[in-house]
Design an enzyme around this catalytic site. Structure first.
Site: not given
Length: 150
Positions: A37, A39, A70, A74
């Site tokens: 990730s 973020h 992560d 969607r």
């Protein structure tokens, strides 16, 4: 990692891993899982996309521990792409939150059913019955020569 290990006997999953060398070090240090990730890319505008980092992290870990993804999941097709690039599983952040905001528990359940249906359709359209048979080759469109009629 040693400091965290001194606080708990629980398995430790490390989130925010984007570099293969870091992934290998964390794996060697006893991490139970890694989460690829960036973020949401909000930390560094010119940083690499998490999806671009995923194959390198998966290769560095070499199956020793799970690698979760992560970042930007969607749709069911997003799930398929991450799994095809080697993720053990994906995490969904915003979709379930949107479902919760709109419809409470029923909204979250609807979002999960949609993701599952989209993933199942994408899996079948790539000719697979199980996610563990996916590979990066499934993400490359076949080059089908078009023939013209005289």
């Amino acid at each position: 990692m040693e400091l965290l290990r001194s606080w708990t006997d629980l398995p430790i999953a490390v989130k925010g891993v984007c570099h293969p060398d870091e992934a290998a070090r964390l794996c060697d240090a006893g991490a139970a899982a890694l989460v690829v990730s960036n973020h949401g890319g909000r930390q560094l505008d010119s940083g690499p996309a998490a999806l671009d980092c995923l194959p390198g992290v998966v290769e560095a870990v070499a199956g020793r521990i799970p690698v979760l993804f992560d970042s930007g999941i969607r749709t069911g097709t997003d799930v398929l792409i991450a799994l095809a690039l080697g993720a053990s599983a994906v995490m969904i952040g915003r979709p379930w939150l949107y479902g919760l905001a709109v419809g409470g528990q029923a909204g979250v359940e609807h979002i999960l059913r949609c993701l599952q249906a989209e993933f199942t359709a994408a899996l079948k359209l790539t000719g697979h019955h199980r996610p563990n048979t996916l590979s990066p080759a499934d993400l490359t469109p076949l080059a089908v020569p078009l023939t013209r009629r005289p």
